[in-house]
Design a protein around this motif. Structure first.
Motif, PDB file in Angstrom:
ATOM      1  N   THR A 165       0.914  -4.070  13.781  1.00  0.00           N
ATOM      2  CA  THR A 165       0.946  -2.611  13.620  1.00  0.00           C
ATOM      3  C   THR A 165       1.712  -2.225  12.355  1.00  0.00           C
ATOM      4  O   THR A 165       1.294  -1.350  11.576  1.00  0.00           O
ATOM      5  N   LEU A 166       2.847  -2.880  12.151  1.00  0.00           N
ATOM      6  CA  LEU A 166       3.634  -2.598  10.951  1.00  0.00           C
ATOM      7  C   LEU A 166       2.870  -2.977   9.697  1.00  0.00           C
ATOM      8  O   LEU A 166       2.932  -2.264   8.676  1.00  0.00           O
ATOM      9  N   GLU A 167       2.129  -4.038   9.753  1.00  0.00           N
ATOM     10  CA  GLU A 167       1.359  -4.443   8.572  1.00  0.00           C
ATOM     11  C   GLU A 167       0.276  -3.409   8.253  1.00  0.00           C
ATOM     12  O   GLU A 167      -0.003  -3.119   7.069  1.00  0.00           O
ATOM     13  N   ARG A 168      -0.348  -2.828   9.309  1.00  0.00           N
ATOM     14  CA  ARG A 168      -1.349  -1.794   9.056  1.00  0.00           C
ATOM     15  C   ARG A 168      -0.714  -0.554   8.437  1.00  0.00           C
ATOM     16  O   ARG A 168      -1.253   0.052   7.508  1.00  0.00           O
ATOM     17  N   TYR A 169       0.452  -0.190   9.004  1.00  0.00           N
ATOM     18  CA  TYR A 169       1.140   0.967   8.435  1.00  0.00           C
ATOM     19  C   TYR A 169       1.533   0.740   6.989  1.00  0.00           C
ATOM     20  O   TYR A 169       1.489   1.650   6.158  1.00  0.00           O
ATOM     21  N   VAL A 172      -1.547   1.256   4.634  1.00  0.00           N
ATOM     22  CA  VAL A 172      -2.022   2.627   4.417  1.00  0.00           C
ATOM     23  C   VAL A 172      -0.893   3.553   3.969  1.00  0.00           C
ATOM     24  O   VAL A 172      -1.140   4.688   3.539  1.00  0.00           O
ATOM     25  N   GLY A 173       0.333   3.113   4.136  1.00  0.00           N
ATOM     26  CA  GLY A 173       1.453   3.963   3.756  1.00  0.00           C
ATOM     27  C   GLY A 173       1.570   4.117   2.258  1.00  0.00           C
ATOM     28  O   GLY A 173       2.136   5.104   1.769  1.00  0.00           O
ATOM     29  N   GLN A 174       0.993   3.180   1.506  1.00  0.00           N
ATOM     30  CA  GLN A 174       1.101   3.242   0.059  1.00  0.00           C
ATOM     31  C   GLN A 174       0.248   4.391  -0.531  1.00  0.00           C
ATOM     32  O   GLN A 174       0.522   4.885  -1.610  1.00  0.00           O
ATOM     33  N   VAL A 175      -0.741   4.772   0.221  1.00  0.00           N
ATOM     34  CA  VAL A 175      -1.610   5.859  -0.277  1.00  0.00           C
ATOM     35  C   VAL A 175      -1.261   7.195   0.369  1.00  0.00           C
ATOM     36  O   VAL A 175      -1.982   8.178   0.223  1.00  0.00           O
ATOM     37  N   GLY A 176      -0.198   7.152   1.207  1.00  0.00           N
ATOM     38  CA  GLY A 176       0.294   8.392   1.800  1.00  0.00           C
ATOM     39  C   GLY A 176      -0.540   8.919   2.934  1.00  0.00           C
ATOM     40  O   GLY A 176      -0.576  10.132   3.154  1.00  0.00           O
ATOM     41  N   LYS A 180       6.013   9.108   6.967  1.00  0.00           N
ATOM     42  CA  LYS A 180       7.060   8.103   6.787  1.00  0.00           C
ATOM     43  C   LYS A 180       7.759   7.790   8.103  1.00  0.00           C
ATOM     44  O   LYS A 180       8.151   6.650   8.361  1.00  0.00           O
ATOM     45  N   ILE A 181       7.884   8.780   8.951  1.00  0.00           N
ATOM     46  CA  ILE A 181       8.566   8.548  10.219  1.00  0.00           C
ATOM     47  C   ILE A 181       7.799   7.600  11.115  1.00  0.00           C
ATOM     48  O   ILE A 181       8.367   6.789  11.850  1.00  0.00           O
ATOM     49  N   ASP A 182       6.473   7.697  11.061  1.00  0.00           N
ATOM     50  CA  ASP A 182       5.672   6.764  11.857  1.00  0.00           C
ATOM     51  C   ASP A 182       5.842   5.326  11.355  1.00  0.00           C
ATOM     52  O   ASP A 182       5.856   4.357  12.138  1.00  0.00           O
ATOM     53  N   PHE A 183       5.984   5.246  10.046  1.00  0.00           N
ATOM     54  CA  PHE A 183       6.192   3.902   9.475  1.00  0.00           C
ATOM     55  C   PHE A 183       7.525   3.314   9.949  1.00  0.00           C
ATOM     56  O   PHE A 183       7.619   2.122  10.299  1.00  0.00           O
ATOM     57  N   GLN A 184       8.538   4.162  10.013  1.00  0.00           N
ATOM     58  CA  GLN A 184       9.836   3.681  10.477  1.00  0.00           C
ATOM     59  C   GLN A 184       9.806   3.296  11.956  1.00  0.00           C
ATOM     60  O   GLN A 184      10.417   2.314  12.386  1.00  0.00           O
ATOM     61  N   LYS A 185       9.070   4.075  12.746  1.00  0.00           N
ATOM     62  CA  LYS A 185       8.918   3.729  14.157  1.00  0.00           C
ATOM     63  C   LYS A 185       8.244   2.359  14.323  1.00  0.00           C
ATOM     64  O   LYS A 185       8.595   1.581  15.220  1.00  0.00           O
TER      65      LYS A 185
END
Length: 422
Positions: A165-169, A172-176, A180-185
């Motif tokens: 799950t973290l790897e998926r985030y 896709v997190g690099q393109v916004g 950010k909070i979901d990424f931290q979770k």
């Protein structure tokens, strides 16, 4: 008529030379008798008693090798003569008789003990119960290991899921696309999954150690019970009395079907193939004795040699018991408790002045001896050394060649001089 021949007899006068010769012979014979009487009278005056030589035993002092020995009595005993005992209070059933020949392992008696039989059954039941518990513990150990492993595997799956799950985030997190909070979770969820997986793995290891320890404890209990069962079985088997050696049944100490207490002697076996001689040695010889000493044993008309193998550490009635083992082949025809005589060879002393042993050694403590001088036994002070059965050592008072009265001096009454008549 002729009455007699007196008228025909004539007196013949002897020649003077013949008269002189006859008188000389008579005078010489008289002189010899007088001299002998004087000598005999002188001897009698110088001695206190007169004893016939036929009543005495006279020996000569010599020089040679003195063998110190001791003459003792003993008896033949079995080197192996075990006595069998009752191991518990029981009823005895004899399977043999006194004098029977037995072989090692033969059943001699059977003991009936209900207490030991019940004890064996209890130990067997306890062993079977513990054996079942060990088997159950093995199953529980496997089950608990599987449960602990399942929890560890589940925690590992959760960790892998959180990591993906973290790897998926992250992708896709690099393109916004995500907040950010979901990424931290997602990162927190991965950390939590990693902790749970680590704890589950350690818990599985501890659970494995715990069940292994519990199983080992049960196994130790089973081993302890196995020893108790073996001891009970051994005691029960000892109720069957078997011969420990080949031999003969010597004596029976109990009657058939009698009830005996524990440690009661039942019978004695005798192994006649290995016999020894038990000697009764006076304690005066003990200081000079040692193991390995040679002994000559008189067996009827024969003679055998042996070595001193054992010496009792105690004195009983001024005697010490010693065991002698035969050298070479054991003499034939020996019997248990047969009386024998033996000669212990203590020491050899070469080049000593010695005299055959006689009663003079015991009289007056061996401090005086009667020495023959010109037909008179003269009381002479002496000093004795080592003694043996056949001879004694002379330290002082006598010299080689002296004639000594060694027997018959009891009639001298300690006189200083005694005339000995031939």
């Amino acid at each position: 008529m002729i009455r007699d021949t007196s008228s025909q007899d004539a007196v013949i006068t002897a020649a003077p030379a013949q008269n002189i010769k006859r008188r000389a012979l008579w005078a010489g014979a008289a002189a010899v008798v007088i001299v002998g009487a004087v000598l005999l009278l002188t001897t009698w005056r110088g001695s206190e008693h007169s004893v016939s030589a036929s009543r005495l035993r006279i020996a000569e002092v010599t020089r040679g090798t003195l063998v110190r020995d001791a003459s003792v009595n003993g008896r033949v005993v079995a080197a192996i003569s075990p006595t069998l005992y009752a191991t518990a209070q029981s009823t005895v059933t004899l399977k043999t008789n006194a004098g029977d020949t037995v072989r090692k392992g033969d059943v001699l008696a059977v003991l009936e003990s209900p207490d030991l039989a019940d004890a064996l059954k209890r130990e067997q039941s306890s062993y079977n119960q513990l054996e079942a518990e060990v088997a159950r513990q093995q199953i529980l150990a496997k089950k608990q290991k599987l449960l602990a492993q399942r929890e560890a595997d589940t925690a590992e799956i959760d960790r892998l899921s959180a990591q993906r799950t973290l790897e998926r985030y992250e992708s896709v997190g690099q393109v916004g696309i995500i907040a950010k909070i979901d990424f931290q979770k997602a990162k927190d969820a991965l950390s939590s999954a990693q902790i749970r997986a680590s704890h589950a793995s350690k818990a599985a290891g501890l659970e494995s150690d715990d069940v292994a320890l519990a199983l080992r404890t049960k196994v130790n209990e089973l081993d302890r019970q196995r020893l108790s069962l073996a001891n009970a079985q051994r005691r029960f088997d000892e109720l069957t009395v078997r011969a420990p050696v080949d031999g003969f049944v010597g004596t029976l100490n109990v009657q058939n079907r009698s009830v005996v207490a524990a440690n009661t002697p039942l019978m004695t076996l005798v192994d006649l193939s290995k016999l020894e001689v038990e000697l009764e040695v006076p304690e005066t010889y003990v200081a000079d004795m040692g193991l390995g000493m040679t002994a000559e044993i008189q067996l009827g008309e024969g003679r055998a040699t042996g070595k001193l193998a054992a010496l009792s550490p105690e004195v009983v009635k001024n005697q010490v018991l010693a065991r002698v083992r035969f050298e070479g082949a054991q003499p034939k025809g020996l019997r248990q408790s047969q009386r024998v005589s033996a000669r212990l060879l203590i020491e050899e002393k070469p080049n000593v002045v010695m005299l055959p042993r006689g009663p003079f050694v015991e009289s007056e403590g061996g401090r005086f001896a009667y020495v023959m001088r010109d037909g008179v036994a003269v009381r002479t002070p002496i000093t004795l050394g080592a003694t043996s059965v056949m001879a004694v050592e002379i330290l002082s008072g006598l010299k080689v060649g002296d004639k000594v009265v060694i027997a018959g001096t009891d009639a001298f009454n300690n006189a200083a001089r005694v005339s000995v008549n031939q």
